[in-house]
Motif scaffolding. Structure first.
Motif, PDB file in Angstrom:
ATOM      1  N   MET A   1       0.868  -1.511   0.300  1.00 48.91           N
ATOM      2  CA  MET A   1      -0.036   0.392   0.349  1.00 48.91           C
ATOM      3  C   MET A   1       1.373   0.708  -0.040  1.00 48.91           C
ATOM      4  O   MET A   1       1.516   1.537   0.839  1.00 48.91           O
ATOM      5  CB  MET A   1      -0.965  -0.293   1.662  1.00 48.91           C
ATOM      6  N   THR A   2       0.556   2.320  -1.046  1.00 47.17           N
ATOM      7  CA  THR A   2       1.288   3.450  -1.134  1.00 47.17           C
ATOM      8  C   THR A   2       0.994   4.362  -0.148  1.00 47.17           C
ATOM      9  O   THR A   2      -0.190   4.615   0.126  1.00 47.17           O
ATOM     10  CB  THR A   2       1.328   4.217  -2.234  1.00 47.17           C
ATOM     11  N   LYS A   3       2.057   5.193   0.556  1.00 46.85           N
ATOM     12  CA  LYS A   3       1.483   6.154   1.818  1.00 46.85           C
ATOM     13  C   LYS A   3       1.723   7.633   1.218  1.00 46.85           C
ATOM     14  O   LYS A   3       2.653   7.530   0.245  1.00 46.85           O
ATOM     15  CB  LYS A   3       2.318   5.924   2.564  1.00 46.85           C
ATOM     16  N   LEU A   4       0.670   7.840   1.628  1.00 47.56           N
ATOM     17  CA  LEU A   4       0.494   9.637   1.064  1.00 47.56           C
ATOM     18  C   LEU A   4       0.972  10.184   2.583  1.00 47.56           C
ATOM     19  O   LEU A   4       0.937  10.136   3.377  1.00 47.56           O
ATOM     20  CB  LEU A   4      -0.891   9.788   1.552  1.00 47.56           C
ATOM     21  N   SER A   5       1.907  10.976   2.394  1.00 49.86           N
ATOM     22  CA  SER A   5       2.578  12.249   2.911  1.00 49.86           C
ATOM     23  C   SER A   5       2.231  13.003   2.134  1.00 49.86           C
ATOM     24  O   SER A   5       2.512  13.828   1.338  1.00 49.86           O
ATOM     25  CB  SER A   5       4.150  12.133   3.334  1.00 49.86           C
ATOM     26  N   VAL A   6       1.743  14.871   3.059  1.00 50.32           N
ATOM     27  CA  VAL A   6       1.303  15.530   2.965  1.00 50.32           C
ATOM     28  C   VAL A   6       2.229  17.023   2.934  1.00 50.32           C
ATOM     29  O   VAL A   6       2.645  16.871   4.575  1.00 50.32           O
ATOM     30  CB  VAL A   6       0.130  15.461   3.585  1.00 50.32           C
ATOM     31  N   ASN A   7       2.908  17.510   1.999  1.00 48.46           N
ATOM     32  CA  ASN A   7       3.880  18.369   2.041  1.00 48.46           C
ATOM     33  C   ASN A   7       2.830  19.235   2.591  1.00 48.46           C
ATOM     34  O   ASN A   7       1.753  19.708   2.345  1.00 48.46           O
ATOM     35  CB  ASN A   7       4.375  18.900   0.693  1.00 48.46           C
ATOM     36  N   ILE A   8       3.436  20.219   3.424  1.00 50.49           N
ATOM     37  CA  ILE A   8       2.010  21.474   4.498  1.00 50.49           C
ATOM     38  C   ILE A   8       2.604  22.695   3.971  1.00 50.49           C
ATOM     39  O   ILE A   8       2.813  23.888   4.879  1.00 50.49           O
ATOM     40  CB  ILE A   8       1.866  21.056   5.174  1.00 50.49           C
ATOM     41  N   ASN A   9       3.938  22.881   2.806  1.00 44.61           N
ATOM     42  CA  ASN A   9       4.744  23.963   3.049  1.00 44.61           C
ATOM     43  C   ASN A   9       3.837  25.039   2.408  1.00 44.61           C
ATOM     44  O   ASN A   9       3.621  26.320   3.058  1.00 44.61           O
ATOM     45  CB  ASN A   9       5.600  23.852   1.687  1.00 44.61           C
ATOM     46  N   LYS A  10       2.694  24.546   1.828  1.00 45.91           N
ATOM     47  CA  LYS A  10       1.370  25.984   1.018  1.00 45.91           C
ATOM     48  C   LYS A  10       0.743  26.555   2.442  1.00 45.91           C
ATOM     49  O   LYS A  10       0.137  27.419   2.387  1.00 45.91           O
ATOM     50  CB  LYS A  10       0.421  25.611  -0.050  1.00 45.91           C
ATOM     51  N   ILE A  11       0.657  25.649   3.555  1.00 50.83           N
ATOM     52  CA  ILE A  11       0.171  26.289   3.914  1.00 50.83           C
ATOM     53  C   ILE A  11       0.916  27.364   5.406  1.00 50.83           C
ATOM     54  O   ILE A  11       0.328  28.202   5.695  1.00 50.83           O
ATOM     55  CB  ILE A  11      -0.208  25.197   5.644  1.00 50.83           C
ATOM     56  N   ALA A  12       2.222  26.938   5.119  1.00 50.12           N
ATOM     57  CA  ALA A  12       3.287  28.097   5.624  1.00 50.12           C
ATOM     58  C   ALA A  12       3.038  28.706   5.282  1.00 50.12           C
ATOM     59  O   ALA A  12       3.677  30.694   4.905  1.00 50.12           O
ATOM     60  CB  ALA A  12       4.211  27.647   5.844  1.00 50.12           C
ATOM     61  N   THR A  13       2.955  29.041   3.444  1.00 49.00           N
ATOM     62  CA  THR A  13       3.072  30.129   2.906  1.00 49.00           C
ATOM     63  C   THR A  13       2.048  31.397   3.427  1.00 49.00           C
ATOM     64  O   THR A  13       2.173  32.373   3.378  1.00 49.00           O
ATOM     65  CB  THR A  13       2.922  29.920   1.145  1.00 49.00           C
ATOM     66  N   LEU A  14       0.709  30.782   3.064  1.00 50.05           N
ATOM     67  CA  LEU A  14      -0.130  31.379   2.870  1.00 50.05           C
ATOM     68  C   LEU A  14      -0.540  32.010   4.931  1.00 50.05           C
ATOM     69  O   LEU A  14      -0.755  33.014   5.012  1.00 50.05           O
ATOM     70  CB  LEU A  14      -1.622  30.243   3.385  1.00 50.05           C
ATOM     71  N   ARG A  15       0.124  31.445   5.733  1.00 48.53           N
ATOM     72  CA  ARG A  15       0.209  32.351   6.903  1.00 48.53           C
ATOM     73  C   ARG A  15       1.374  33.241   6.870  1.00 48.53           C
ATOM     74  O   ARG A  15       1.603  34.093   7.160  1.00 48.53           O
ATOM     75  CB  ARG A  15       0.950  30.993   8.034  1.00 48.53           C
ATOM     76  N   ASN A  16       2.107  33.036   6.236  1.00 45.89           N
ATOM     77  CA  ASN A  16       3.224  34.285   6.209  1.00 45.89           C
ATOM     78  C   ASN A  16       3.204  35.223   5.243  1.00 45.89           C
ATOM     79  O   ASN A  16       3.260  36.552   5.353  1.00 45.89           O
ATOM     80  CB  ASN A  16       5.050  33.196   5.470  1.00 45.89           C
ATOM     81  N   SER A  17       1.920  35.237   4.418  1.00 43.87           N
ATOM     82  CA  SER A  17       1.477  35.773   3.361  1.00 43.87           C
ATOM     83  C   SER A  17       0.977  37.666   4.768  1.00 43.87           C
ATOM     84  O   SER A  17       0.798  38.652   4.091  1.00 43.87           O
ATOM     85  CB  SER A  17       0.948  35.725   2.671  1.00 43.87           C
ATOM     86  N   VAL A  40       3.796  13.499   7.285  1.00 45.03           N
ATOM     87  CA  VAL A  40       4.056  15.057   7.074  1.00 45.03           C
ATOM     88  C   VAL A  40       5.119  14.821   6.659  1.00 45.03           C
ATOM     89  O   VAL A  40       6.250  14.346   6.551  1.00 45.03           O
ATOM     90  CB  VAL A  40       3.596  15.507   8.200  1.00 45.03           C
ATOM     91  N   THR A  41       5.369  16.017   5.355  1.00 47.17           N
ATOM     92  CA  THR A  41       6.557  16.268   4.880  1.00 47.17           C
ATOM     93  C   THR A  41       6.192  18.568   4.575  1.00 47.17           C
ATOM     94  O   THR A  41       5.875  18.924   4.602  1.00 47.17           O
ATOM     95  CB  THR A  41       6.246  15.698   3.614  1.00 47.17           C
ATOM     96  N   ILE A  42       8.159  18.338   5.610  1.00 47.55           N
ATOM     97  CA  ILE A  42       7.984  19.767   4.817  1.00 47.55           C
ATOM     98  C   ILE A  42       9.137  20.244   4.755  1.00 47.55           C
ATOM     99  O   ILE A  42       9.982  19.190   4.064  1.00 47.55           O
ATOM    100  CB  ILE A  42       8.685  20.437   6.387  1.00 47.55           C
ATOM    101  N   HIS A  43       9.934  21.061   3.683  1.00 45.19           N
ATOM    102  CA  HIS A  43      10.728  21.429   2.808  1.00 45.19           C
ATOM    103  C   HIS A  43      11.163  22.515   3.076  1.00 45.19           C
ATOM    104  O   HIS A  43      11.318  23.946   2.761  1.00 45.19           O
ATOM    105  CB  HIS A  43      10.398  21.324   1.225  1.00 45.19           C
ATOM    106  N   PRO A  44      12.135  22.815   3.864  1.00 41.74           N
ATOM    107  CA  PRO A  44      12.336  24.842   4.253  1.00 41.74           C
ATOM    108  C   PRO A  44      13.478  24.675   3.555  1.00 41.74           C
ATOM    109  O   PRO A  44      14.508  24.091   2.980  1.00 41.74           O
ATOM    110  CB  PRO A  44      13.259  24.435   5.922  1.00 41.74           C
ATOM    111  N   ARG A  45      13.561  26.217   3.184  1.00 41.24           N
ATOM    112  CA  ARG A  45      14.843  26.183   2.415  1.00 41.24           C
ATOM    113  C   ARG A  45      15.313  27.706   2.850  1.00 41.24           C
ATOM    114  O   ARG A  45      15.359  27.566   3.798  1.00 41.24           O
ATOM    115  CB  ARG A  45      14.411  26.880   1.561  1.00 41.24           C
ATOM    116  N   PRO A  46      16.489  27.516   2.360  1.00 46.47           N
ATOM    117  CA  PRO A  46      17.249  29.038   3.245  1.00 46.47           C
ATOM    118  C   PRO A  46      17.047  30.202   3.420  1.00 46.47           C
ATOM    119  O   PRO A  46      17.105  30.659   4.591  1.00 46.47           O
ATOM    120  CB  PRO A  46      19.151  29.222   2.625  1.00 46.47           C
TER     121      PRO A  46
END
Length: 242
Positions: A1-17, A40-46
């Protein structure tokens, strides 16, 4: 069974706006798991323009599924991952100013660097995955780095599928088959959506995990996050190929 990991970067984008704390990233991390996401996936950038390093630390105590942190292994990123010890680190060769990930590693050219980084993470009991283009030589190169898994960069597939060209899946299928033969786990991500995820999963043998952010969050604006997560899980359950 393939697992689903949700990347929540866009939630932070909306918050930061707006400069406040709405929507709350930690609460959203709790909710996607409660709604059925297996990671849960995140991708922090510099420049921390969406997910921040503080978010990465704040999320750690509440992620009880799989915690996947993606990024270019610069020193700050590496130090954070070694301290947090997430379930998985996914190494992505992002340029500092990249809007989003746009290429996989050259696993042959950067072999020595990847070997060193991956060995350090694995010494700390962190599962490793490296972002790669669907190229058989790069899969062979990935095996030589010592990584546990690869993440297939799926933008090209998604583009071809949107044009009606289902043959665009062929290099991904071949790479997954080779990875399975070599003992590498197979993950995938980038531009996967409700439109293409079932077909993709049907054609990728041994697909362990997909991490999906932009499309999933956009779809949720119309359909609701809980509903969309379960729609993805349903399509993955039907489509998963062993």
């Amino acid at each position: 069974m393939t697992k689903l990991s949700v990347n929540i970067n866009k939630i932070a984008t909306l918050r930061n706006s707006r400069g406040g704390d709405t929507p709350n990233v930690v609460q959203f991390g709790k909710d996607v798991q409660r709604f059925g996401a297996e990671g849960v996936t995140i991708h922090p950038r510099p420049d921390e323009r969406h997910i921040t390093y503080k978010d990465a630390y704040d999320l750690k105590p509440i992620v009880y599924t799989e915690y996947n942190i993606e990024g270019n292994p610069i020193k700050k990123f590496t130090d954070m991952v070694l301290e947090l010890k997430p379930t998985q680190v996914t190494l992505v060769p992002d340029a500092i100013d990249a809007i989003t990930s746009n290429a996989g590693w050259d696993t042959i050219k950067h072999k020595d660097f990847l070997v060193e980084m991956i060995a350090e993470f694995k010494r700390n009991d962190i599962r490793t995955s490296i972002f790669v283009d669907p190229d058989l030589k790069q899969i062979e190169g990935a095996k030589a780095t010592g990584t546990d898994r690869i993440e297939l960069y799926t933008e090209a597939f998604a583009h071809q599928y949107s044009l009606g060209n289902k043959a665009g899946i062929k290099p991904y299928t071949a790479c997954a088959e080779l990875a399975n033969q070599l003992g590498l786990g197979v993950n995938a991500g980038h531009d996967l959506s409700l439109d293409n995820i079932k077909f993709f999963a049907e054609n990728i043998p041994g697909l362990l995990e997909v991490s999906i952010g932009h499309a999933l969050i956009a779809e949720s604006l119309y359909l609701g996050i809980e509903n969309v997560i379960n729609m993805y899980k349903g399509k993955l359950a039907v489509g998963s190929r062993q």
